[in-house]
Each structure stands twice: as structure tokens, then as C-alpha cells.
Design an enzyme around this catalytic site. Structure first.
Site, short mmCIF file in Angstrom:
data_model
loop_
_atom_site.label_atom_id
_atom_site.label_comp_id
_atom_site.label_asym_id
_atom_site.label_seq_id
_atom_site.Cartn_x
_atom_site.Cartn_y
_atom_site.Cartn_z
N PRO A 23 -1.89 8.70 -7.28
CA PRO A 23 -1.84 8.16 -5.72
C PRO A 23 -1.66 6.63 -4.57
O PRO A 23 -2.02 6.35 -5.23
CB PRO A 23 -4.03 8.90 -5.20
N CYS A 25 -1.50 5.63 -1.12
CA CYS A 25 -1.57 5.92 0.76
C CYS A 25 -0.03 5.73 1.22
O CYS A 25 0.32 4.09 0.86
CB CYS A 25 -2.65 4.74 1.16
N ALA A 57 -4.50 9.24 -1.63
CA ALA A 57 -5.57 9.59 -0.56
C ALA A 57 -5.99 10.30 0.17
O ALA A 57 -5.26 10.03 1.20
CB ALA A 57 -6.62 8.31 -0.30
N GLN A 100 -5.07 14.13 -3.88
CA GLN A 100 -6.32 12.99 -4.21
C GLN A 100 -7.68 13.18 -3.04
O GLN A 100 -7.37 11.99 -1.59
CB GLN A 100 -6.44 11.38 -4.63
N TYR A 182 -14.31 2.58 -2.63
CA TYR A 182 -14.15 3.29 -1.18
C TYR A 182 -15.62 3.91 -1.51
O TYR A 182 -16.84 4.21 -2.87
CB TYR A 182 -13.28 4.09 -1.55
N ARG A 230 -10.91 9.78 -10.97
CA ARG A 230 -10.48 8.42 -10.71
C ARG A 230 -11.59 7.01 -10.71
O ARG A 230 -12.54 7.79 -9.50
CB ARG A 230 -9.65 8.66 -9.50
N LEU A 301 -0.12 -1.49 -13.94
CA LEU A 301 1.05 -2.59 -14.47
C LEU A 301 2.00 -2.02 -15.54
O LEU A 301 1.81 -2.43 -16.51
CB LEU A 301 0.37 -4.47 -14.52
N GLY A 323 2.80 3.54 -10.63
CA GLY A 323 3.28 3.79 -9.29
C GLY A 323 3.72 3.00 -8.62
O GLY A 323 4.86 3.90 -8.54
N ARG A 324 3.81 2.08 -8.23
CA ARG A 324 4.70 1.00 -7.36
C ARG A 324 6.15 0.47 -8.41
O ARG A 324 7.10 1.04 -8.16
CB ARG A 324 4.41 -0.54 -7.64
C1 FNR Z 1 -1.94 2.77 -4.13
N1 FNR Z 1 -3.67 3.03 -5.04
C2 FNR Z 1 -3.53 3.95 -4.63
N2 FNR Z 1 -4.87 4.35 -5.61
C3 FNR Z 1 -5.46 5.22 -5.47
O1 FNR Z 1 -6.77 5.77 -6.03
N3 FNR Z 1 -5.06 6.06 -4.33
C4 FNR Z 1 -4.88 6.01 -3.56
O2 FNR Z 1 -4.22 6.38 -2.10
C5 FNR Z 1 -3.91 4.59 -3.34
N4 FNR Z 1 -2.90 3.91 -2.52
C6 FNR Z 1 -1.80 3.01 -2.91
C7 FNR Z 1 -1.17 2.79 -2.12
C8 FNR Z 1 0.09 2.10 -2.73
C9 FNR Z 1 1.09 1.68 -1.41
C10 FNR Z 1 0.45 1.96 -3.68
C11 FNR Z 1 1.25 -0.03 -4.85
C12 FNR Z 1 -0.93 1.68 -4.61
C13 FNR Z 1 -3.62 1.99 -6.63
C14 FNR Z 1 -2.61 3.03 -7.17
O3 FNR Z 1 -3.20 4.13 -7.46
C15 FNR Z 1 -2.31 2.37 -8.66
O4 FNR Z 1 -3.54 2.54 -9.08
C16 FNR Z 1 -1.70 0.97 -8.89
O5 FNR Z 1 -0.68 1.04 -7.67
C17 FNR Z 1 -1.83 0.20 -9.98
O6 FNR Z 1 -0.58 0.78 -10.36
P1 FNR Z 1 0.94 0.45 -10.95
O7 FNR Z 1 1.50 0.29 -9.50
O8 FNR Z 1 0.82 -1.02 -11.27
O9 FNR Z 1 1.53 0.95 -11.79
#
Ligand code: FNR
Length: 363
Positions: A23, A25, A57, A100, A182, A230, A301, A323-324
Site C-alpha cells: 500500500p 498513499c 491506506a 488496506q 497509526y 500489516r 528496500l 514499493g518505491r
Molecule cells: C508508503 N508506505 C505505506 N505503508 C502502508 O502501510 N500504507 C500506506 O498507505 C503507505 N503509503 C506509502 C506511500 C508512499 C509514497 C511510500 C513510498 C510508502 C510504505 C510502503 O508500503 C513500504 O512499506 C515502504 O515504501 C518500504 O518498501 P520499499 O519502498 O522500500 O519497497
């Protein structure tokens, strides 16, 4: 043969492979309703080659939003708008989609991150925040009001009602957000939760709301719909929430039939000391996986195909979320499959896209 690109079942839901879009946002909703941005963003990610997409979320009530621009599922209108979004995406992609569900608690009512991240006051379109105890995250956030027991019950009911909306909208699965500082994580952590009633103090009391939210959601959904969670496996702060407490929580959730655990960390307090680097949360997923019998998702990561493959093939986790990496390259899954000599589902419009020399990438 790639293990990342082998099928798996979460509850009764079959996934084509073990790559997950976590997820993220987008802070682009209007009054909790999806906009064209969501159609474009999720439409694109639905062609990434992942086995599961977990939508950002999504708040169970207006005050549960991280920002005034978050998605929500608290009315018939929200349900219908989400259904329209899902129907549009599904015309072109078979990827299962989860949502989520969140209440942001003391981290609610913040601006979009790119708007000088700050607390949005009620006079400016924000609202009074709530939490287990009246302790703010720091000066940048609002000071929350401690929830009464009746208000806690109302929030548990709102989680269940929101899950009903999600089910009717057509989501395949539900993920409960109990991570990243949260509301539910605030109850878990002794740093944010200084209550003395049955929702605070002892471990059994601090995990109570998470168990009750899980049970309330499970009770209102058809049995074939998976419900996962989560968590932040640790606060990364001494005397905070940690791995040993997470193991107790996960074992209880697994015993109650929880469908999966998605293992992240941190987000509760500025005092956290996180050794950020590749795989920095994977050992938590591995530890949890060794104590329970339900699928575990590792995240954080993980950016390379070989890295993701190693996590699954060595049994550290059952699935890997990227994610990213997916935002940067919405065809991350295609390129990972190419590296690992596996196959992904692609739309017929793009079947002609593979570079010279790449054969049999698409199913
Ligand atoms: C997130 N992350 C996140 N986690 C979550 O549980 N709910 C959410 O809505 C969000 N929103 C969110 C927005 C953005 C723009 C980012 C970059 C990250 C965290 C995400 O799900 C993830 O756990 C982290 O980004 C780490 O994974 P990566 O990016 O290193 O693969």
C-alpha cells in the site's frame, strides 16, 4: 526455476506469483473519494506483473485519514466510487486487489507530504486527532484526545463497517493497517499507549484492540475473503514495541485464522534508530515466519530481482513487496521475470513490446 514467480494461496485467494505491490498513499482523493489519479496510478500498476496489489491506506472514518486527501470507505458513495474504480481496472487486468484499512489516530490530519508536511488545524479543514493516550508524536503533529472505551468500541465497529463496504466494492482481500505508528500500532506500543484500563499496560491489554478489530472484520466478511494484517515488528526504540511482542501478537492472529502477516517496522516515534539498508526488515519477517503457519510478506528496500528471489527461495518470507521500486518502474515485475527467466501476465496490447532476444516472457 524462480520461486518468486510461483503461485501461492492466501486463504482461498490464488495469486499468480509472490510479488506484491504494498500500500502506498497517494494523497490525491477528494472527500475520501478516488480521482482520475487513482485510475491512472492503479491502472498502470495493475500491469506490473505482480501477483497482488494492495491499495493505499484507506480510512474507516473521516477522522481516521492521514490527511484530508486520503481515500476512505465510510459510506455508500465511497463504496460505489471504489467499485467503479475496481471495475475499470478489472476490464483490463486480472490482478487480485486488496485494500488496506486504517485509522491514523494521532498521526491524522496532516498535510500532503509535498506541502511542507504539517498538522492541518480544524480551522483549515483538518480535525482534532484521537489516540490511546493524549501524547502527540512531536510538535509538528496535533495533540490527540485520549479515546474513551465507548469511542474504542465505535472505531472497532467502523473497521467492520468499512470492511463490508470494501467487500461490496469488490476488493479481493482486506489488510488491516497496524503498522507505522497509526492508531492500532499506537495501542500496541507502550510508548504511545499509557492507558491503565483493559486497552493498556500489559501486553495482553495493548494487543486487545488489534485482536478485536481482526475478529470484527472477520465476522462480517464471507469466508472466502482473506483478511491479513500489516505490523511494525519493532519500534526500534528500547522499551517500545518489539519483535518478541510481535511474535505473541502474530501467533494469536494466526490461531484466529488471520490470512497473512505483512512485516514492516517503525513509524511510531522520532526516537527510532533504524539501520536502513537493503533487506533491513527481512529478518523480522523470517523470525515471524518461523513461529507461524500462515504466509508472511517481507518489505523494505527490496529493489533487485535476484534479491527478491533469494528472500523467497531461502524461505525467509513467502512473498516480497516492492514499493518505491514499482513507482519508479511500473514494469518492475516484467523485468524481474525476465532476469529470473519466468513469465508474467501482460495485456494483449503490449505483447509486442519485448526487446529483441527476450522470448516467452508473457503468459
Ligand atoms: C508508503 N508506505 C505505506 N505503508 C502502508 O502501510 N500504507 C500506506 O498507505 C503507505 N503509503 C506509502 C506511500 C508512499 C509514497 C511510500 C513510498 C510508502 C510504505 C510502503 O508500503 C513500504 O512499506 C515502504 O515504501 C518500504 O518498501 P520499499 O519502498 O522500500 O519497497
Amino acid at each position: 526455476m524462480s520461486q518468486l514467480f510461483t503461485p501461492i494461496k492466501i486463504g482461498r485467494q490464488s495469486l499468480d506469483n509472490r510479488l506484491v505491490i504494498p500500500p502506498m498513499c497517494q494523497y490525491s482523493a477528494k472527500d475520501g473519494l478516488p480521482t482520475d489519479w487513482h485510475l491512472m496510478h492503479y491502472g498502470s500498476l495493475s500491469h506490473s506483473g505482480a501477483g497482488l496489489m494492495i491499495m493505499e491506506a484507506t480510512a474507516i472514518c473521516p477522522a481516521g485519514r492521514l490527511s484530508p486527501f486520503d481515500l476512505g470507505l465510510w459510506s455508500d458513495d465511497h463504496q460505489l466510487a471504489m467499485k467503479k474504480l475496481l471495475d475499470s481496472i478489472r476490464q483490463y487486468s486480472p490482478m487480485p486487489i486488496a485494500v488496506q484499512l486504517v485509522h491514523a489516530g494521532r498521526k491524522a490530519s496532516m498535510s500532503q507530504p509535498w506541502q511542507n508536511f504539517h498538522y492541518v488545524k480544524p480551522a483549515d479543514g483538518g480535525w482534532q486527532t484521537v489516540a490511546p493516550s493524549a501524547i502527540p508524536v512531536n510538535d509538528n503533529y496535533g495533540t490527540p484526545v485520549a479515546l474513551s472505551k465507548n469511542e474504542i468500541q465505535a472505531i472497532i465497529t467502523q473497521f467492520a463497517q468499512s470492511a463490508i463496504y470494501a467487500d461490496k466494492a469488490g476488493f479481493d482481500m482486506i489488510e488491516i493497517h497496524a503498522a507505522h505508528g497509526y492508531l492500532l500500532h499506537q495501542f500496541l506500543s507502550p510508548i504511545a499507549n499509557q492507558r491503565t484500563d483493559e486497552y493498556g499496560d500489559s501486553l495482553e491489554n495493548r494487543i486487545r484492540i488489534v485482536i478485536e478489530v481482526y475478529q470484527a472484520i472477520r465476522a462480517v466478511l464471507p469466508t472466502h475473503k482473506a483478511v491479513g494484517i500489516r505490523i511494525s515488528a519493532t519500534d526500534w526504540i528500547e522499551h517500545g514495541w518489539d519483535l518478541s511482542q510481535s511474535l505473541v501478537l502474530c501467533q494469536k492472529l494466526a490461531a484466529l485464522g488471520c490470512s497473512y502477516i505483512h512485516v514492516s517496522s517503525g513509524g511510531l516515534s522520532d526516537a527510532q534508530q533504524i539501520p536502513v539498508g537493503p533487506n533491513y526488515q527481512v529478518n523480522f519477517a523470517q523470525a515471524i515466519k518461523s513461529h507461524i503457519d500462515i504466509p508472511v510478506i517481507a518489505v523494505g528496500l527490496i529493489t533487485e530481482a535476484i534479491q527478491a528471489e533469494a528472500i523467497v527461495s531461502t524461505g525467509q518470507a513467502d512473498m516480497v513487496a516492492v514499493g518505491r521500486g514499482m513507482l519508479y518502474n511500473p514494469h518492475w515485475g516484467w523485468q524481474a521475470a525476465e532476469t529470473l527467466q519466468a513469465q508474467v501476465i501482460a495485456p494483449p496490447q503490449y505483447l509486442c513490446s519485448t526487446p529483441h532476444g527476450v522470448k516467452n516472457l508473457f503468459k
